[in-house]
Design a protein around this motif. Structure first.
Motif, mmCIF file in Angstrom:
data_model
loop_
_atom_site.group_PDB
_atom_site.id
_atom_site.type_symbol
_atom_site.label_atom_id
_atom_site.label_comp_id
_atom_site.label_asym_id
_atom_site.label_seq_id
_atom_site.Cartn_x
_atom_site.Cartn_y
_atom_site.Cartn_z
ATOM 1 N N GLY A 52 22.181 1.942 -28.271
ATOM 2 C CA GLY A 52 23.189 0.895 -28.240
ATOM 3 C C GLY A 52 22.655 -0.478 -28.575
ATOM 4 N N LEU A 53 21.336 -0.637 -28.561
ATOM 5 C CA LEU A 53 20.734 -1.934 -28.865
ATOM 6 C C LEU A 53 20.341 -2.075 -30.327
ATOM 7 N N LYS A 54 20.504 -0.999 -31.101
ATOM 8 C CA LYS A 54 19.993 -1.008 -32.470
ATOM 9 C C LYS A 54 21.094 -0.708 -33.492
ATOM 10 N N PRO A 55 20.873 -1.011 -34.782
ATOM 11 C CA PRO A 55 21.882 -0.807 -35.827
ATOM 12 C C PRO A 55 22.271 0.661 -35.990
ATOM 13 N N PHE A 56 23.372 0.879 -36.691
ATOM 14 C CA PHE A 56 23.940 2.220 -36.831
ATOM 15 C C PHE A 56 23.070 3.165 -37.645
ATOM 16 N N TYR A 57 22.232 2.638 -38.538
ATOM 17 C CA TYR A 57 21.514 3.493 -39.485
ATOM 18 C C TYR A 57 20.195 4.040 -38.942
ATOM 19 N N VAL A 58 19.791 3.678 -37.728
ATOM 20 C CA VAL A 58 18.517 4.167 -37.197
ATOM 21 C C VAL A 58 18.655 5.617 -36.737
ATOM 22 N N ARG A 59 17.576 6.340 -36.811
ATOM 23 C CA ARG A 59 17.594 7.767 -36.488
ATOM 24 C C ARG A 59 17.683 7.982 -34.984
ATOM 25 N N LEU A 60 18.613 8.862 -34.578
ATOM 26 C CA LEU A 60 18.738 9.206 -33.166
ATOM 27 C C LEU A 60 17.633 10.175 -32.764
ATOM 28 N N ASN A 61 17.052 9.948 -31.576
ATOM 29 C CA ASN A 61 16.054 10.871 -31.050
ATOM 30 C C ASN A 61 16.735 12.093 -30.441
ATOM 31 N N ASP A 62 15.941 13.088 -30.128
ATOM 32 C CA ASP A 62 16.497 14.341 -29.622
ATOM 33 C C ASP A 62 17.181 14.191 -28.273
ATOM 34 N N PHE A 87 11.219 0.352 -33.251
ATOM 35 C CA PHE A 87 10.080 -0.318 -32.611
ATOM 36 C C PHE A 87 10.167 -1.817 -32.834
ATOM 37 N N ASN A 88 9.602 -2.561 -31.895
ATOM 38 C CA ASN A 88 9.437 -4.016 -31.994
ATOM 39 C C ASN A 88 7.967 -4.350 -31.785
ATOM 40 N N VAL A 89 7.442 -5.266 -32.576
ATOM 41 C CA VAL A 89 6.075 -5.759 -32.381
ATOM 42 C C VAL A 89 6.163 -7.139 -31.738
ATOM 43 N N ILE A 90 5.474 -7.299 -30.594
ATOM 44 C CA ILE A 90 5.537 -8.532 -29.819
ATOM 45 C C ILE A 90 4.167 -9.201 -29.835
ATOM 46 N N LEU A 91 4.149 -10.490 -30.197
ATOM 47 C CA LEU A 91 2.925 -11.277 -30.205
ATOM 48 C C LEU A 91 2.989 -12.352 -29.130
ATOM 49 N N PRO A 92 1.832 -12.798 -28.645
ATOM 50 C CA PRO A 92 1.832 -13.899 -27.673
ATOM 51 C C PRO A 92 2.502 -15.138 -28.251
ATOM 52 N N LYS A 93 3.094 -15.924 -27.407
ATOM 53 C CA LYS A 93 3.735 -17.203 -27.713
ATOM 54 C C LYS A 93 5.076 -17.063 -28.400
ATOM 55 N N VAL A 94 5.186 -16.210 -29.432
ATOM 56 C CA VAL A 94 6.409 -16.162 -30.246
ATOM 57 C C VAL A 94 7.300 -14.972 -29.954
ATOM 58 N N GLY A 95 6.804 -13.979 -29.217
ATOM 59 C CA GLY A 95 7.635 -12.819 -28.887
ATOM 60 C C GLY A 95 7.736 -11.836 -30.035
ATOM 61 N N THR A 96 8.930 -11.287 -30.244
ATOM 62 C CA THR A 96 9.140 -10.258 -31.261
ATOM 63 C C THR A 96 9.084 -10.861 -32.657
ATOM 64 N N VAL A 97 8.199 -10.313 -33.484
ATOM 65 C CA VAL A 97 8.089 -10.783 -34.875
ATOM 66 C C VAL A 97 8.479 -9.689 -35.868
ATOM 67 N N VAL A 98 8.413 -8.429 -35.455
ATOM 68 C CA VAL A 98 8.742 -7.312 -36.343
ATOM 69 C C VAL A 98 9.743 -6.407 -35.650
ATOM 70 N N ARG A 99 10.767 -5.995 -36.396
ATOM 71 C CA ARG A 99 11.724 -4.985 -35.924
ATOM 72 C C ARG A 99 11.778 -3.883 -36.963
ATOM 73 N N GLY A 100 11.479 -2.663 -36.540
ATOM 74 C CA GLY A 100 11.423 -1.563 -37.488
ATOM 75 C C GLY A 100 12.083 -0.307 -36.955
ATOM 76 N N SER A 101 12.211 0.677 -37.848
ATOM 77 C CA SER A 101 12.862 1.934 -37.443
ATOM 78 C C SER A 101 12.664 2.997 -38.505
ATOM 79 N N GLN A 102 12.965 4.208 -38.107
ATOM 80 C CA GLN A 102 13.119 5.298 -39.064
ATOM 81 C C GLN A 102 14.610 5.455 -39.311
ATOM 82 N N SER A 103 15.002 5.605 -40.558
ATOM 83 C CA SER A 103 16.420 5.699 -40.893
ATOM 84 C C SER A 103 16.949 7.106 -40.648
ATOM 85 N N GLU A 104 18.226 7.167 -40.333
ATOM 86 C CA GLU A 104 18.889 8.450 -40.087
ATOM 87 C C GLU A 104 19.175 9.133 -41.415
#
Length: 617
Positions: A513-523, A531-548
């Motif tokens: 429910g937190l991610k776009p419609f095109y991401v692959r559903l897990n089993d 996935f999100n990549v979080i760095l110190p000071k700035v927080g989330t800098v990368v948002r990624g996924s496997q497509s459905e």
């Protein structure tokens, strides 16, 4: 036998900018010797005056040669000036005899004889934006007056000789100007930049001038290095750079705020003009007063009949103003005017014959390229109509979108990990002068953070694990509730990165429910391959996924979210015809600039910031 001549020692040459025929200051000042080896060379430099100082020259009295003739001793030496001053009555008498009239003769010659200007030297600190340090330039008043050349912001193109500093200080080389090739003057009373250091918030109001400050110039060089490193990384790893559309008919995220692109507003131009006038507080009385003035102008042009084109234009202007007053009066009586917010649009009559938006993310279009070309990336502007005044929010941002064919979630996480380490390394290796400036002026932890990202392995934890860890924290109370299904806030992310793991963190498998419609559903049916990549000071800098990649699952997900199937028909076609597993990620470049510089607001990380209620130029 001819004597053997010693080889001539050639002075190291400076590197000229090929297309501007000048030497960039970084090629002088960033040498290992600071430019000492270039002393004696003639160069042309160009830039802008950052600060200046005028030094008056002391007049030198030439020594008098000894005289052998006998000196006549007089009670007082008489100058030519005094002789002329004593002859004024005689001159007046002569003019009466020959002229026959009274002619005023100035009693004192001080008014006639102008006082000579004392020669001076203008010492300028000139910067051309290529590096942090500035070059000291000495300009004699015979070349340019101090009033012309000394104001901050003056543009100069100067030819001269590099020499040792006339006064010992932090400069190891200076330029003695011999010729002023170009001089761009400054209106001091209206120039927004002063010699004093202005806060970054103030500089946002003059974004067209702020790159002339040392801080913003360094930010732009860091931004440039990140852009160059981005292209270098993906090109070296076999990715193709492709463009994705800025205008799209696809709602790529499914729940984000979008900018609508339309030309239909021009059809309500008169209504919008009325709204603008009312919002600006312009009264009907003031418009009626302007009608009188316009009428007088029409009458005057009609009488003279000298300029028919001007008469026609004046008559049309008067007619429009009368119509505007009439509409305003009707609107004030009935208060029934049509507004932009309530007007219903028929997008079939629009420019594209359908509803279109400024793109939020390029990954959907990029996926179509990946399913033919393999690994692809795009780097361009993305737009989000988020009505937020957060320091991390921009309406227009530059984003790197990446998509890889025949890859899964783990592959995308590995790629994002390697990419971040690569760009951090490039910044450390190529921007040390700018990093040192930020370390001294902005944030003393800049270098430590970059080395931190380079040396440490990124911690990988699932979203469920992150929630569990945060719930077990004792001695600290979070402002936002921690439970499965809610987004982790900056406060949560900061604790995980700075306090708990003390390294960059990758959080994967978020609730669907937190991610776009095109991401692959897990089993498990509850989480998605994200996935999100979080760095110190700035927080989330990368948002990624496997497509459905499964057609039925994707269709069901779109139906569940209430998305228009017709709008995404082209995207579903990718599943109908030769579907492949793909994964990728998106990264906004501005948070990386904050990470590398220590700045706190993304509006200072871009040349022309666009944010809620702010688009100055």
């Amino acid at each position: 036998m001819a004597s053997e001549q010693a080889p001539a020692v050639e002075m190291p040459a400076t590197t000229f900018s090929k297309y501007t025929k000048r030497v960039m200051l970084k090629n002088i000042l960033l040498r290992s010797d600071g430019g000492v080896a270039l002393i004696g060379q003639r160069v042309v430099i160009g830039g802008w005056v950052k600060s200046s100082l005028e030094i008056k020259k002391q007049p030198v009295t030439p020594p008098q040669p000894p005289s052998t003739a006998p000196q006549v001793v007089s009670p007082k030496d008489v100058t030519c000036y005094e002789v002329l001053q004593s002859r004024i009555p005689l001159l007046r008498s002569i003019m009466k005899v020959f002229g026959g009239g009274e002619y005023p003769v100035t009693e004192k010659l001080d008014v006639v004889v102008q006082k000579a200007q004392i020669p001076s030297v203008s010492i300028l600190r000139v910067s051309d934006g290529s590096c942090v340090p500035s070059l000291q330039v000495l300009v004699d008043s015979a070349l340019a007056t101090p009033r012309q050349i000394m104001p901050t912001g003056t543009c100069v193109l100067i030819e001269g000789i590099l020499q040792q500093p006339s006064v010992q200080g932090k400069h190891v080389v200076e330029l003695q100007a011999e010729k002023i090739i170009y001089l761009g003057l400054v209106d001091e009373s209206n120039y927004p930049l002063s010699k004093k250091r202005l806060p970054l918030e103030s500089l946002r109001d003059c974004s067209h001038f702020r790159p002339r400050t040392t801080t913003v110039a360094s930010i732009m060089r860091i931004h440039n290095a990140l852009t160059w490193a981005t292209h270098t990384f993906f090109q070296e790893h076999g990715f193709l750079h492709v463009q994705v559309p800025i205008i799209t008919s696809t709602d790529s995220e499914g729940f984000s705020e979008k900018f609508i692109v339309t030309t239909l507003l021009s059809k309500g131009k008169k209504d919008d003009q009325i709204s603008s006038i009312e919002n600006d507080g312009i009264s009907i009385e003031s418009i009626r007063a302007s009608i009188k003035e316009k009428s007088k102008k029409v009458e005057e042009l009609s009488r003279t009949n000298s300029n028919k084109e001007a008469l026609i234009a004046a008559e049309q202007d008067l007619k429009k103003t009368n119509e505007l007053v009439s509409q305003l009066e009707t609107r004030q009586k009935g208060k029934s005017g049509v507004t932009i917010e309530t007007r219903k649009f028929d997008f079939s009559k629009d420019f594209f014959a359908r509803q279109t938006y400024l793109t939020v993310c390029g990954r959907l279009h990029l996926e179509s390229q990946a399913c033919a070309l393999g690994n692809v990336y795009s780097f361009g502007p993305r737009f989000q109509a988020d009505k937020s005044e957060s320091k991390k929010s921009l309406a227009e941002t530059w984003m790197v979108d990446v998509e890889m064919a025949f890859s899964e979630l783990e592959d995308a996480m590995d790629c994002a990990n390697d990419f971040l380490k690569f760009v951090c390394k490039r910044i450390v290796e190529g921007c040390m002068e700018d990093l040192q400036f930020f370390l001294q002026r902005i944030d003393k932890a800049v270098m430590e953070r970059l080395q931190f990202a380079l040396s440490s392995s990124f911690e990988r934890i699932s979203y469920a694990k992150a929630i569990e860890v945060l719930r077990q924290v004792s001695g600290k109370r979070f402002h936002n509730k921690i439970e499965f299904g809610v987004s982790l806030t900056e406060e949560h992310e900061s604790y995980l990165v700075d306090e708990l793991y003390k390294k960059p963190v990758i959080i994967y498998n978020h609730p669907k429910g937190l991610k776009p419609f095109y991401v692959r559903l897990n089993d498990d049916g509850k989480t998605a391959a994200t996935f999100n990549v979080i760095l110190p000071k700035v927080g989330t800098v990368v948002r990624g996924s496997q497509s459905e990649e499964r057609f039925n699952v994707l269709s069901s997900r779109m139906k569940e979210l209430g998305l228009q199937k017709q709008q995404h028909e082209w995207y579903l076609d990718l599943r109908r015809h030769g579907s492949a597993k793909t994964s990728g990620f998106s990264l906004m470049i501005e948070p990386l600039v904050l990470y590398a510089t220590g700045l706190n607001d993304v509006k200072d990380a871009v040349p022309f910031p666009r944010s809620f209620r702010r688009a100055n130029n």
